[in-house]
Design an enzyme around this catalytic site. Structure first.
Site, PDB file in Angstrom:
ATOM      1  N   HIS A 123       8.441 111.946  27.061  1.00 25.96           N
ATOM      2  CA  HIS A 123       7.145 112.638  27.054  1.00 25.96           C
ATOM      3  C   HIS A 123       7.204 114.120  26.668  1.00 25.96           C
ATOM      4  O   HIS A 123       6.166 114.753  26.589  1.00 25.96           O
ATOM      5  CB  HIS A 123       6.448 112.461  28.413  1.00 25.96           C
ATOM      6  CG  HIS A 123       7.192 113.017  29.582  1.00 25.96           C
ATOM      7  ND1 HIS A 123       6.621 113.153  30.828  1.00 25.96           N
ATOM      8  CD2 HIS A 123       8.470 113.464  29.712  1.00 25.96           C
ATOM      9  CE1 HIS A 123       7.506 113.668  31.660  1.00 25.96           C
ATOM     10  NE2 HIS A 123       8.630 113.863  31.016  1.00 25.96           N
ATOM     11  N   HIS A 124       8.419 114.649  26.446  1.00 22.63           N
ATOM     12  CA  HIS A 124       8.488 116.052  26.002  1.00 22.63           C
ATOM     13  C   HIS A 124       8.527 116.165  24.472  1.00 22.63           C
ATOM     14  O   HIS A 124       8.577 117.275  23.952  1.00 22.63           O
ATOM     15  CB  HIS A 124       9.721 116.743  26.577  1.00 22.63           C
ATOM     16  CG  HIS A 124       9.748 116.768  28.078  1.00 22.63           C
ATOM     17  ND1 HIS A 124       8.688 117.246  28.821  1.00 22.63           N
ATOM     18  CD2 HIS A 124      10.691 116.364  28.966  1.00 22.63           C
ATOM     19  CE1 HIS A 124       8.982 117.142  30.113  1.00 22.63           C
ATOM     20  NE2 HIS A 124      10.183 116.602  30.224  1.00 22.63           N
ATOM     21  N   ALA A 125       8.532 115.026  23.776  1.00 22.33           N
ATOM     22  CA  ALA A 125       8.526 115.075  22.312  1.00 22.33           C
ATOM     23  C   ALA A 125       7.113 115.384  21.820  1.00 22.33           C
ATOM     24  O   ALA A 125       6.151 114.733  22.215  1.00 22.33           O
ATOM     25  CB  ALA A 125       9.013 113.751  21.738  1.00 22.33           C
TER      26      ALA A 125
END
Ligand SMILES: [Zn+2]
Length: 258
Positions: free
Chosen positions: A50-52
């Site tokens: 989810h940090h992409a």
């Protein structure tokens, strides 16, 4: 070939194995989403990157599998709306950024305020918990959020990031859930989806310990609890046993933005 600054931001070596794994994880979440529509509950035993962001990877995340799966299913018109429930201890910043202008996707992130990323993005709903939040308060807030969000968004599909880094012994997380707390969390999420008749696709998200077996066992919790919830639902459908899902209300404490 990726720019060196982006590689450093991702934090993983850009080797063939990482590239293949990153691609497979995206395919796995797309598949799990399709299978959830067919069977009610499905899992990718990877995913939750989810940090992409749309333009680059970050924080050990190369491609944002949940955002991609949401877009794919919406574009294929398999669903009209999706709700992302992200309970990893870190904010789902990349997911929020990628889906910011996607009106058919609602992003919900409940995380620890003091954890990475320092600069948070704006999800459709963010709940930032103080460090050290334990089982009782966490579950009360979550119950309140779930019982408000599911009827409000009325999604055709939930994508659930079941990161286990809110565990009190996690090396990177700053929350204080016990094993029993994680079990109750998974029952609450999957039970709420079942209660509202919404298919749910689960991804594993984060979890950090030097002992891989410990992490693997924590990631197994969501699968075991899902099996228990689904078994209970079938039993109820057959009239064998009545079930009721109750969600306690929030007692206050965390900062909430909407
Ligand atoms: Zn995390």
């Amino acid at each position: 070939m990726l720019d060196g600054a982006i590689v450093r931001r991702i934090g993983l070596p850009m080797e063939e194995a990482v590239v293949r794994r990153s691609r497979a994880a995206v395919g796995g979440t797309v598949l799990a989403s399709r299978l959830a529509l067919e069977h009610g509950v499905a899992f990718n035993t990877a995913g939750g990157s989810h940090h992409a962001f749309s333009a680059y990877g970050a924080g050990y995340c190369v491609f944002n599998d949940v955002a991609v799966a949401s877009k794919v299913l919406l574009e294929e018109r398999r669903v009209k709306s999706v709700l992302i429930i992200d309970l990893d201890v870190h904010q789902g910043d990349g997911t929020a950024e990628i889906l910011r202008r996607e009106g058919r996707a609602f992003t919900f992130s409940m995380h620890c305020e003091e954890n990475f990323p320092k600069i948070k993005q704006r999800s459709d709903r963010d709940v930032a918990l103080p460090a050290g939040t334990g089982d009782a308060e966490y579950l009360a807030v979550l119950g309140s959020e779930l019982s408000a969000l599911l009827p409000r968004v009325s999604p055709d599909l939930v994508l659930y990031n079941a990161g286990v880094d809110p565990h009190r012994e996690d090396r990177l997380g700053k929350l204080a859930l016990s094993d029993a707390g994680l079990e109750a969390r998974e029952r609450a999420v999957i039970g709420a989806c079942r209660l509202h008749g919404v298919p749910v696709a689960c991804v594993v998200g984060g979890g950090y310990d030097l002992d891989v077996e410990i992490i693997a066992r924590r990631h197994m919790i969501v699968h075991r609890q899902a099996r228990a919830v689904v078994g209970q639902t079938y039993a109820t459908a057959r009239g064998e046993r009545a079930t009721s899902e109750t969600f306690p209300t929030s007692q206050g404490g965390p900062s909430v933005s909407d």
